[in-house]
Each structure stands twice: as C-alpha cells, then as structure tokens.
Design a protein around this motif. Structure first.
Motif, PDB file in Angstrom:
ATOM      1  N   ILE A 181       3.401  10.492  -0.684  1.00  0.00           N
ATOM      2  CA  ILE A 181       3.494   9.281   0.117  1.00  0.00           C
ATOM      3  C   ILE A 181       2.306   8.347  -0.101  1.00  0.00           C
ATOM      4  O   ILE A 181       2.310   7.224   0.407  1.00  0.00           O
ATOM      5  N   GLU A 182       1.297   8.782  -0.842  1.00  0.00           N
ATOM      6  CA  GLU A 182       0.072   7.999  -0.992  1.00  0.00           C
ATOM      7  C   GLU A 182       0.067   7.111  -2.228  1.00  0.00           C
ATOM      8  O   GLU A 182      -0.973   6.578  -2.620  1.00  0.00           O
ATOM      9  N   ARG A 205       1.246   0.304  -5.817  1.00  0.00           N
ATOM     10  CA  ARG A 205       0.291  -0.225  -4.842  1.00  0.00           C
ATOM     11  C   ARG A 205       0.192  -1.731  -4.995  1.00  0.00           C
ATOM     12  O   ARG A 205       0.226  -2.254  -6.114  1.00  0.00           O
ATOM     13  N   ASP A 206       0.049  -2.415  -3.883  1.00  0.00           N
ATOM     14  CA  ASP A 206      -0.091  -3.865  -3.886  1.00  0.00           C
ATOM     15  C   ASP A 206      -1.567  -4.197  -3.681  1.00  0.00           C
ATOM     16  O   ASP A 206      -2.121  -3.970  -2.602  1.00  0.00           O
ATOM     17  N   THR A 214      -2.191  -2.156  -0.295  1.00  0.00           N
ATOM     18  CA  THR A 214      -1.043  -1.578   0.413  1.00  0.00           C
ATOM     19  C   THR A 214      -0.453  -0.475  -0.447  1.00  0.00           C
ATOM     20  O   THR A 214      -0.110  -0.699  -1.609  1.00  0.00           O
ATOM     21  N   VAL A 215      -0.347   0.720   0.136  1.00  0.00           N
ATOM     22  CA  VAL A 215       0.091   1.899  -0.610  1.00  0.00           C
ATOM     23  C   VAL A 215       1.538   2.227  -0.235  1.00  0.00           C
ATOM     24  O   VAL A 215       1.899   2.232   0.946  1.00  0.00           O
ATOM     25  N   TYR A 216       2.362   2.522  -1.242  1.00  0.00           N
ATOM     26  CA  TYR A 216       3.769   2.840  -1.017  1.00  0.00           C
ATOM     27  C   TYR A 216       4.079   4.252  -1.506  1.00  0.00           C
ATOM     28  O   TYR A 216       3.493   4.737  -2.475  1.00  0.00           O
ATOM     29  N   ASP A 236       8.116   0.289  -2.539  1.00  0.00           N
ATOM     30  CA  ASP A 236       7.724  -1.098  -2.811  1.00  0.00           C
ATOM     31  C   ASP A 236       8.839  -1.892  -3.471  1.00  0.00           C
ATOM     32  O   ASP A 236       8.678  -3.073  -3.780  1.00  0.00           O
ATOM     33  N   GLY A 237       9.989  -1.246  -3.715  1.00  0.00           N
ATOM     34  CA  GLY A 237      11.130  -1.945  -4.297  1.00  0.00           C
ATOM     35  C   GLY A 237      11.104  -2.002  -5.800  1.00  0.00           C
ATOM     36  O   GLY A 237      11.709  -2.901  -6.396  1.00  0.00           O
TER      37      GLY A 237
END
Length: 310
Positions: A181-182, A205-206, A214-216, A236-237
């Motif tokens: 999840i990280e 990651r964004d 921001t971590v997805y 994140d799509g």
C-alpha cells in the motif's frame, strides 16, 4: 471529460461488454486460450471457472453444462485461489483464506489432500509450478516448492514496510515480486546465491507538489509470459510496464480517471486486461454513482514490454 470516454482510455483499447456491476477483485486469462475470467463483489459468477468468496466456499463452474459445484471449504473467507497442478497431472487447486489456512484440493475428492497453517490471514498468492508464494497479514511471506507443498521452503518477511497487496512469481520461477500500500515494489530472489540481487523501488507516487508526495497502493503485479517483464497497476489510475533485470521503466501509460484495481496478461502476452472501479479506500461513502466499474483490453505492442537492448 468526454462522456463517451469517461476514463480517458487510449483510443486503441477496447471495453468489455456487460462488465460486473460492482468493483472487480481479480482478472485471469486462461492459459490455453484468450478466455478472460473476472471475479467481483457483485456476487455474479460470470465466466469464472473457479472462485472463492466471503461465504467461505470455493466453487467451480462447468462451462459446458453451466452447472456449479462446491469444491473447497474454509472457516473464513477465501481470499486466494489458484490451479497449481503440473502439466498433464490431476487438477490440483490451492486455496488460502482469512482463516489462516492454505489448502490443496484434488477436484475428484471432497476433503483437502493437504493443509498448511499460515502465520496470519492470506492476502495474496501466486503460483508457477513448482513455485508457490503466499503473502499474509503482518507482512509474512511463505515460499513453497510444490514437490513438498505442505512445508514452506522459506518463511520470511516482506522487504516492504507496509501491508502487502499483491504478489507475482517471476516467469523463470526463481523469485517473486511483491507490492504494498506504500507505493513500493520488492523484487525477491529465492536462490541464496543470488539473493543479493533482490531490491525494492518506489512507484505510483505523485511528486508534483513541492515538499509533498502522495503515495498510492500497488494493487496488482502481472508478469509478461514471454519477456518476463512486468506491469504494476495502482489506485493512482495508471499501469506501468517495467524491466526488473535492467531496473528501468519501459512504458508509463497516461493516468485514467479511476483506480486500476487489478490487471493481467493473456497467455501469449498480446493482450493486457485491466479493471477500473472504486477501490473502497474511502469506505462506502466514496462509492457514488459517478464511479464506473469496467474492464478494458489493451493490445500490447512489443516495444512496451520487450527488454531494451543494452
């Protein structure tokens, strides 16, 4: 947003007709032909061959007759289900559940032919005979040699610090990839002689906002059956193709307007199926009518997945 293309799909991709009405939990291609099976939270059977669910039962559909039969039973929800038999042998099914059990089933018998007590609830499982890997809660990972399927060859901890979401065996059967999840993926080799080749890397990651990332979650890892490269899919799509041996990104596809929950390659590697839908990260309140659950097919080009010349 284009109403006819709500998820910004590449124009070459094809949407599956009549997708499940709720979020897709898993996709799998047949190893013999381009048949795609999808499991979902909508309680539909669809075209699945085998399925496991929260009712603690594993079931099989006879595609020729349409009849359904129960072939497995656990004391908790079944989270993972895989055929693990060798070529030309009897069909053996492995199931792993939240009851902390791994069970092997000969589909000609009612009782399991082997059981393993897991250290925690099963979260992910993959198998390319003779390698089977089960990842559980509390970051535990059990590796099995199917020549001795009830005794772990190795019991270890995930190299990643947070909850495991997915695991996928290397096509050469010498290790596995694990995602969490990280927004990280770990590449783990099994042979002690090459364990030092194992490594982990950040992804999905964004970092567009200064001083903030921001971590997805990495929802799915799928290996290409021909080249051994792999794809990651995320909340994140996006889905991205990678070459682990060269430690490089091969192709990053444009982000879609929805989480990519699961994905898989066809047996010949020419198709990449992925499911978009609500990921339940925001609870039931986030599951609005604006969320579309769909399955897409992407025609895979060689230059997307073939390792580049070094």
């Amino acid at each position: 947003m284009n109403a006819n293309n709500p998820y910004k799909q590449p124009t070459s991709n094809v949407e599956i007709n009549q997708p499940p009405s709720d979020s897709v939990s898993e996709l799998a291609f047949s190893s013999k032909a381009n048949y795609l099976a999808a499991s979902s939270w909508d309680n539909e059977d669809g075209g699945k061959v085998v399925s496991g669910g929260a009712d603690k039962a594993g079931r099989m559909i006879d595609l020729a007759t349409g009849q359904t039969s129960q072939i497995a039973q656990h004391d908790g929800p079944i989270r993972c289900i895989k055929f693990v038999e060798a070529e030309n042998s009897s069909p053996i099914l492995a199931t792993a559940g939240w009851d902390k059990m791994l069970k092997y089933w000969d589909l000609r018998q009612q009782a399991p032919i082997g059981t393993v007590t897991l250290p925690e609830r099963a979260y992910a499982m993959d198998c390319i005979n003779p390698l089977l890997v089960v990842a559980t809660a509390e970051r535990k990972v059990l590796v099995f040699d199917m020549a001795n399927p009830t005794t772990p060859f190795e019991t270890t901890e995930s190299p990643l610090k947070w909850q495991t979401r997915t695991v996928s065996c290397f096509t050469k059967k010498d290790g596995y990839a694990i995602g969490s999840i990280e927004g990280r993926v770990g590449l783990q080799y099994i042979d002690p002689k090459v364990k030092d080749k194992s490594f982990s890397f950040k992804c999905h990651r964004d970092t567009s906002t200064p001083l903030r990332s921001t971590v997805y979650a990495v929802n799915s890892i799928a290996h290409h059956p021909v080249y051994g490269t792999f794809a990651t899919s995320s909340n994140d799509g996006s889905f991205i193709f990678w070459d682990k041996d060269a430690k490089q990104k091969l192709k990053a596809h444009d982000k879609l307007d929805g989480p990519v929950i699961t994905a898989t390659f066809s047996g010949d590697g020419k198709l990449f199926a992925y499911a978009i839908g609500y990921d339940w990260s925001q609870g039931y309140t986030g599951n609005t009518s604006a969320v579309k659950n769909t399955i897409m097919l992407h025609a895979v080009a060689d230059d997307e997945v073939k390792p580049k010349a070094r």
